[in-house]
Design a protein around this motif. Sequence first.
Motif, PDB file in Angstrom:
ATOM      1  N   PRO A 199     -19.146   2.356  13.689  1.00  0.00           N
ATOM      2  CA  PRO A 199     -18.406   2.037  12.473  1.00  0.00           C
ATOM      3  C   PRO A 199     -17.168   1.199  12.757  1.00  0.00           C
ATOM      4  N   ILE A 200     -16.685   0.570  11.697  1.00  0.00           N
ATOM      5  CA  ILE A 200     -15.522  -0.306  11.792  1.00  0.00           C
ATOM      6  C   ILE A 200     -14.259   0.498  12.105  1.00  0.00           C
ATOM      7  N   ILE A 201     -13.361  -0.102  12.874  1.00  0.00           N
ATOM      8  CA  ILE A 201     -12.068   0.509  13.172  1.00  0.00           C
ATOM      9  C   ILE A 201     -11.002  -0.297  12.450  1.00  0.00           C
ATOM     10  N   LEU A 202     -10.230   0.366  11.607  1.00  0.00           N
ATOM     11  CA  LEU A 202      -9.221  -0.323  10.826  1.00  0.00           C
ATOM     12  C   LEU A 202      -8.042  -0.725  11.709  1.00  0.00           C
ATOM     13  N   GLN A 203      -7.448  -1.888  11.389  1.00  0.00           N
ATOM     14  CA  GLN A 203      -6.293  -2.370  12.118  1.00  0.00           C
ATOM     15  C   GLN A 203      -5.023  -1.717  11.577  1.00  0.00           C
ATOM     16  N   THR A 204      -4.081  -1.465  12.477  1.00  0.00           N
ATOM     17  CA  THR A 204      -2.841  -0.790  12.128  1.00  0.00           C
ATOM     18  C   THR A 204      -1.691  -1.789  12.168  1.00  0.00           C
ATOM     19  N   TYR A 205      -0.853  -1.773  11.121  1.00  0.00           N
ATOM     20  CA  TYR A 205       0.293  -2.671  11.022  1.00  0.00           C
ATOM     21  C   TYR A 205       1.537  -1.859  10.668  1.00  0.00           C
ATOM     22  N   ARG A 206       2.695  -2.494  10.865  1.00  0.00           N
ATOM     23  CA  ARG A 206       3.983  -1.854  10.601  1.00  0.00           C
ATOM     24  C   ARG A 206       4.761  -2.663   9.576  1.00  0.00           C
ATOM     25  N   ALA A 207       5.445  -1.986   8.672  1.00  0.00           N
ATOM     26  CA  ALA A 207       6.255  -2.659   7.659  1.00  0.00           C
ATOM     27  C   ALA A 207       7.588  -3.071   8.273  1.00  0.00           C
ATOM     28  N   ILE A 208       7.988  -4.338   8.054  1.00  0.00           N
ATOM     29  CA  ILE A 208       9.242  -4.854   8.614  1.00  0.00           C
ATOM     30  C   ILE A 208      10.400  -4.729   7.635  1.00  0.00           C
ATOM     31  N   GLN A 218      -0.353  -1.979  -6.618  1.00  0.00           N
ATOM     32  CA  GLN A 218       0.355  -2.228  -5.374  1.00  0.00           C
ATOM     33  C   GLN A 218       0.836  -0.913  -4.758  1.00  0.00           C
ATOM     34  N   MET A 219       1.250  -0.994  -3.503  1.00  0.00           N
ATOM     35  CA  MET A 219       1.724   0.185  -2.784  1.00  0.00           C
ATOM     36  C   MET A 219       3.115  -0.101  -2.232  1.00  0.00           C
ATOM     37  N   ALA A 220       4.069   0.778  -2.497  1.00  0.00           N
ATOM     38  CA  ALA A 220       5.433   0.615  -2.005  1.00  0.00           C
ATOM     39  C   ALA A 220       5.486   0.926  -0.517  1.00  0.00           C
ATOM     40  N   LEU A 221       6.418   0.249   0.180  1.00  0.00           N
ATOM     41  CA  LEU A 221       6.587   0.437   1.616  1.00  0.00           C
ATOM     42  C   LEU A 221       8.057   0.662   1.931  1.00  0.00           C
ATOM     43  N   ALA A 222       8.289   1.384   3.006  1.00  0.00           N
ATOM     44  CA  ALA A 222       9.624   1.531   3.579  1.00  0.00           C
ATOM     45  C   ALA A 222       9.587   0.967   4.993  1.00  0.00           C
ATOM     46  N   THR A 223      10.724   0.468   5.450  1.00  0.00           N
ATOM     47  CA  THR A 223      10.790  -0.117   6.786  1.00  0.00           C
ATOM     48  C   THR A 223      10.307   0.882   7.836  1.00  0.00           C
ATOM     49  N   GLY A 224       9.370   0.432   8.672  1.00  0.00           N
ATOM     50  CA  GLY A 224       8.827   1.293   9.714  1.00  0.00           C
ATOM     51  C   GLY A 224       7.555   2.014   9.348  1.00  0.00           C
ATOM     52  N   ASP A 225       7.136   1.953   8.070  1.00  0.00           N
ATOM     53  CA  ASP A 225       5.871   2.589   7.675  1.00  0.00           C
ATOM     54  C   ASP A 225       4.704   1.959   8.438  1.00  0.00           C
ATOM     55  N   VAL A 226       3.775   2.771   8.875  1.00  0.00           N
ATOM     56  CA  VAL A 226       2.575   2.312   9.572  1.00  0.00           C
ATOM     57  C   VAL A 226       1.386   2.484   8.631  1.00  0.00           C
ATOM     58  N   VAL A 227       0.680   1.406   8.382  1.00  0.00           N
ATOM     59  CA  VAL A 227      -0.431   1.416   7.432  1.00  0.00           C
ATOM     60  C   VAL A 227      -1.698   0.930   8.125  1.00  0.00           C
ATOM     61  N   GLU A 228      -2.831   1.262   7.526  1.00  0.00           N
ATOM     62  CA  GLU A 228      -4.134   0.756   7.959  1.00  0.00           C
ATOM     63  C   GLU A 228      -4.593  -0.291   6.957  1.00  0.00           C
ATOM     64  N   VAL A 229      -5.020  -1.438   7.460  1.00  0.00           N
ATOM     65  CA  VAL A 229      -5.439  -2.543   6.605  1.00  0.00           C
ATOM     66  C   VAL A 229      -6.934  -2.446   6.346  1.00  0.00           C
ATOM     67  N   VAL A 230      -7.288  -2.304   5.080  1.00  0.00           N
ATOM     68  CA  VAL A 230      -8.689  -2.213   4.676  1.00  0.00           C
ATOM     69  C   VAL A 230      -9.279  -3.600   4.452  1.00  0.00           C
ATOM     70  N   GLU A 231      -8.528  -4.461   3.799  1.00  0.00           N
ATOM     71  CA  GLU A 231      -9.039  -5.795   3.451  1.00  0.00           C
ATOM     72  C   GLU A 231      -7.926  -6.817   3.568  1.00  0.00           C
ATOM     73  N   LYS A 232      -8.226  -7.934   4.223  1.00  0.00           N
ATOM     74  CA  LYS A 232      -7.289  -9.050   4.333  1.00  0.00           C
ATOM     75  C   LYS A 232      -7.761 -10.159   3.403  1.00  0.00           C
ATOM     76  N   SER A 233      -7.118 -10.280   2.261  1.00  0.00           N
ATOM     77  CA  SER A 233      -7.488 -11.304   1.300  1.00  0.00           C
ATOM     78  C   SER A 233      -6.812 -12.618   1.659  1.00  0.00           C
ATOM     79  N   GLU A 234      -7.505 -13.746   1.374  1.00  0.00           N
ATOM     80  CA  GLU A 234      -6.930 -15.057   1.640  1.00  0.00           C
ATOM     81  C   GLU A 234      -5.696 -15.320   0.786  1.00  0.00           C
ATOM     82  N   SER A 235      -5.516 -14.561  -0.273  1.00  0.00           N
ATOM     83  CA  SER A 235      -4.363 -14.748  -1.154  1.00  0.00           C
ATOM     84  C   SER A 235      -3.055 -14.322  -0.503  1.00  0.00           C
ATOM     85  N   GLY A 236      -3.136 -13.603   0.629  1.00  0.00           N
ATOM     86  CA  GLY A 236      -1.933 -13.073   1.259  1.00  0.00           C
ATOM     87  C   GLY A 236      -1.611 -11.661   0.836  1.00  0.00           C
TER      88      GLY A 236
END
Length: 435
Positions: A199-208, A218-236
Motif C-alpha cells: 500500500p501507499i505510504i503518505l508523505q509527512t510535512y511540517r507547517a512553517i 480547509q484545515m487550520a494549521l499552527a506552526t510546527g504541526d506535522v501533517v500527512e499529505v493525501v493529495e497534491k493538487s496542481e492548484s497548490g
Amino acid sequence: MGDTFIRHIALLGFEKRFVPSQHYVYMFLVKWQDLSEKVVYRRFTEIYEFHKMLKEMFPIEAGDISPQNRIIPHLPAPRWYDGQRAAENRQGTLTEYCNALMSLPVKISRCPHLLNFFKVRPDDLKLPTDSQVKKPETYLVPKDNSLTGERRGQPPLAGGVHLQHAWLWWPVQGTAWRRQPIPHRPLTPPSLWPDITGPIILQTYRAIADFEKSSGSQMALATGDVVEVVEKSESGWWFCQMKTKRGWVPASYLEPLDSPDEAEDPEPNYEGEPYVTIRAYTAEMEDEVSLQEGEAIEVIHKLLDGWWVIRKDDITGYFPSMYLQKSGQDVTQAQRQIKSRGAPPRRSSIRNAHSIHQRSRNRLSQDTYRRNSVRFLQQRRRHARPGQQSAGSPRGEQPQTQSAKPQPAVPPRPSADLILHHCSESTKRKLSSAV
C-alpha cells in the motif's frame, strides 16, 4: 434530440497512479441517454466536493431545513487515506451512492452539476506515456459477476463494456490488473511480469507558519504541526490529514521534514505548454506577471506550490495556476474551483515563517528563467527558418550558397605608354624625374 441525461452509473474499480505523486482514482462506467458508455476517473476528494456542492444546491432534499425531508444520500468525509485497503473499502459505499443518485428526482439526477461532473474530461482519455517509470495499476470491483458476466478477477473487456481505448489488462496480484495499451509486438511472458509493491505510504510535512482556514473544506494549521499529505493538487492546495482533522491546506505553508526543497518539483520546460488565463490577475510582486482574462500564454515551469512560471512573448514571471486552463479545454470546472478556494498564497508573502532547515529552498531566479527562455526562443526561430540569413549576421554578408557564383573577368593591365598618355601633368613630371 431529447435532453441529455445519465441512465446508469456503475463503479468498475480503482486505479493506483504515481504521477505527480501516488494516489488513487475510481473508475466509473457512465451510460448516457443515447446508450453510449464512457469510462471516467475521479478522485475521492473530487467526489466529496461534488457531494457538498450538490447539498448546497438542494438544501431541502439534503435535510438542512428538516432532516425528515432528506433524500440525497450520505457520503462519509475523507477521514484517512491509508492506501489500497481504504480505496477498497470505499467501493461499496460509492456503489450505493451512485445508485441512490440515479433514483433521485429528475431535477437532481439530471441537473447540470451532476451531468458535468460525470462527463468525459481530457484527462480521462490520456494514455500512460513511455516516460512514466511506473504505469497505473488497476483493481477491479471484487464481485462474483462483473458487468460483462466474467468470473471474479477477470478484466471487463470481452463482449461487454466498450472503453474509449483498446487496453490489455495484465494480472499482477490477486484481483489486481495492470492496464496497458495494446502493443504492436509480442507480449512479455507471464513469468516476467513484475510484482507490485504494497500500500501507499503518505508523505509527512511540517507547517512553517499559522494558517487560518477561510472555509469548511480547509484545515487550520499552527506552526510546527506535522501533517500527512493525501493529495497534491496542481492548484497548490493539498489535501492533508492530522489526527482526526482533514482538509485543504496551501502547499506554501508546508515543508518536507528531510530537506527544504520539494523533491517532486519537475524541471523547467522551456518549450512551453499552451494555456489560457481564465481569470485576470494583477501582480503583487516584481517577479509576477499581470494578465487579463482570455490571454494565451506558455507555461515553462509547473511548481507544486501552485505558482507556475509562465511566458508571454519574451516576458516570464510567476502566475497562479488556478487561473490557467489548457488551451481548448472546458473552463467550467476550473472556474468553480476558483470560487470555492481561490489562489493559494506564495511562500514569500507568509509572515513569521519558521523553517527547521538551515538553508533556504533552491529556486531559479526570474533572470535565469528569462535568459534560458530567450535562448530557447532564438534557437527555435533559427530552426524554423533554415537557409535564411540569421538575424545576427553582418549586414550585406551573403550566404555561403552564393559564393559559388562565377566571378566577373579581370581586364588586362594597360601598357606604360597608355598610362603616361592618360595620367595628369603632375604624374608625368614625377615619372620623368625618376627616370
